[in-house]
Write an enzyme that holds these catalytic residues in place. Sequence first.
Site, PDB file in Angstrom:
ATOM      1  N   SER A 107       0.826  -1.201   0.000  1.00 45.07           N
ATOM      2  CA  SER A 107       0.000   0.000   0.000  1.00 45.07           C
ATOM      3  C   SER A 107       0.863   1.254   0.000  1.00 45.07           C
ATOM      4  O   SER A 107       1.642   1.483  -0.919  1.00 45.07           O
ATOM      5  CB  SER A 107      -0.960  -0.038   1.192  1.00 45.07           C
ATOM      6  OG  SER A 107      -1.840   1.050   1.158  1.00 45.07           O
ATOM      7  N   HIS A 108       0.769   2.062   1.049  1.00 43.23           N
ATOM      8  CA  HIS A 108       1.493   3.335   1.122  1.00 43.23           C
ATOM      9  C   HIS A 108       2.815   3.207   1.876  1.00 43.23           C
ATOM     10  O   HIS A 108       3.503   4.203   2.074  1.00 43.23           O
ATOM     11  CB  HIS A 108       0.615   4.378   1.827  1.00 43.23           C
ATOM     12  CG  HIS A 108       0.243   3.980   3.215  1.00 43.23           C
ATOM     13  ND1 HIS A 108      -0.854   3.172   3.477  1.00 43.23           N
ATOM     14  CD2 HIS A 108       0.816   4.234   4.409  1.00 43.23           C
ATOM     15  CE1 HIS A 108      -0.929   2.970   4.785  1.00 43.23           C
ATOM     16  NE2 HIS A 108       0.059   3.602   5.379  1.00 43.23           N
ATOM     17  N   LYS A 117      -2.193  -8.995   0.171  1.00 44.74           N
ATOM     18  CA  LYS A 117      -3.608  -8.870   0.515  1.00 44.74           C
ATOM     19  C   LYS A 117      -4.318 -10.040  -0.137  1.00 44.74           C
ATOM     20  O   LYS A 117      -4.200 -10.255  -1.343  1.00 44.74           O
ATOM     21  CB  LYS A 117      -4.173  -7.536   0.027  1.00 44.74           C
ATOM     22  CG  LYS A 117      -3.629  -6.349   0.800  1.00 44.74           C
ATOM     23  CD  LYS A 117      -4.311  -5.042   0.421  1.00 44.74           C
ATOM     24  CE  LYS A 117      -3.789  -3.904   1.286  1.00 44.74           C
ATOM     25  NZ  LYS A 117      -4.412  -2.596   0.950  1.00 44.74           N
ATOM     26  N   HIS A 348     -11.024   5.543   2.515  1.00 42.83           N
ATOM     27  CA  HIS A 348     -11.448   4.250   1.967  1.00 42.83           C
ATOM     28  C   HIS A 348     -12.955   4.357   1.712  1.00 42.83           C
ATOM     29  O   HIS A 348     -13.720   4.740   2.606  1.00 42.83           O
ATOM     30  CB  HIS A 348     -11.182   3.114   2.962  1.00 42.83           C
ATOM     31  CG  HIS A 348      -9.762   2.666   2.997  1.00 42.83           C
ATOM     32  ND1 HIS A 348      -9.207   1.884   2.009  1.00 42.83           N
ATOM     33  CD2 HIS A 348      -8.766   2.885   3.901  1.00 42.83           C
ATOM     34  CE1 HIS A 348      -7.941   1.631   2.298  1.00 42.83           C
ATOM     35  NE2 HIS A 348      -7.647   2.232   3.441  1.00 42.83           N
TER      36      HIS A 348
END
Length: 472
Positions: A107-108, A117, A348
Amino acid sequence: MTSEQTTTFDLSASFKAYDVRGIVGESITAEIVEAVGAAFVDVLKLEGQTIVVGGDMRPSSPEFTKAFANGAATRGANVELLDLISTDELYFACGYLNRAGATFTASHNPAAYNGIKMSKAGAVPISSETGLKEIQALAEQYLNTGSIPAAGTPGSISVRDVLKDYSEYLRKLVDLSASRPLKVVVDAGNGMAGLTTPAVLGDALLHKLPFDIVPLYFELDGSFPNHPANPLEPENLRDLQAAVIKHGADIGLAFDGDADRCFVIDEKGEPVSPSAITGMVARREIARAKAQGEEKPTIIHNLLTSRAVAELVEHDGGRAVRTRVGHSFIKAVMAEEGAVFGGEHSAHFYFRDFWNADTGMLAAMHVLAALGEQDGPLSDLAREYEPYVSSGEINSEVEDKPAAVERVRQAFADEDLTIDTLDGSTFTANDGSYWFNLRPSNTEPFLRLNAEATDRATMERVRDRVLSLVRA
């Protein structure tokens, strides 16, 4: 994987509550990933079935994708390699094709990290409570014995591209063809939005929309040479803000590294809060669901979103359901309640039409549609959805977090307010003038404060009073 084994493997450092995340070469390696791929198939009973596996632009993702596929095929699953994908492309593939799958992304997180994931068929999330711990335990067993036993019939490995199907699906959900012309600056942060934006919003695969896309950092580069791909940090939005002003753009969009979150900048270069985006999208989804015959559509929001979200939902004839923070909670409640849409303060955004999964691109499309169907600037449109003043999230490093919360409780004991403990402690003034939440971090020595009030002076007074007590 060889039969010689001298190391005892413990994967607890990289297996988190909802995914796997670690430092490449240390807590996540190709050997580990191969064992996780095998365990994934076994725990979910996928022998003989087809699964999908992809990864983001991080340098280790191709190697890890192949290792996971090899482990899965050894245990009898057929694997379709999706190559480079955003996280919401994985959810699309798992939902649209009704297959379990995995993608490699951190992700980040910084460049040194990668992770996994995983999802069940239908994009149903996998967490520590729904199979992740069992996958960890079995992967450790395979690693510690030094071998993965082959299934009676090993699986095959092939390649599949879902980018066009993903793009067509999103365009069917939000028709942007009638929008007024808009100039849109998109900061992909050298992440996966550099691939998905031209496909969905541009004309790389489909017909052109009435948008002039100004690309910023579309080159896929997992070393993140320009800035970290984490738009939640204000400094990572500065290039986008400057570009919106420079190009005279109508809107700016910033995606995180795996493109499952989207942040929005107005034509003045000012951020539009995720709560305002939640309200904007909720209004559109309520109207659409009602038009299809749904009497009282449900909208999910976590307890840190603005009070304006629930008020708008009720005003528009929907039903607002408040939840704890965290995507696993949101997705579970989305499914339980049959909710049409859900939003979090962290940007999100979840959609029933997207298998209750989060997708930054679909949220961006709704905002573009809302902006493009009227003539005013985004700053005016957003103001309708931001009637209150928010502090944003403020972290305080506190050794004894319960004691700090208790100091606040005692200090506010004479105030006319209500306290609930859905997630941390939320203090709400009964006259509606303010609320604030104190929530301990599960992983760091932080106590997180979020405050909101009807005006700036009240918000600052409450914020400063609470911080003085917390940090005493």
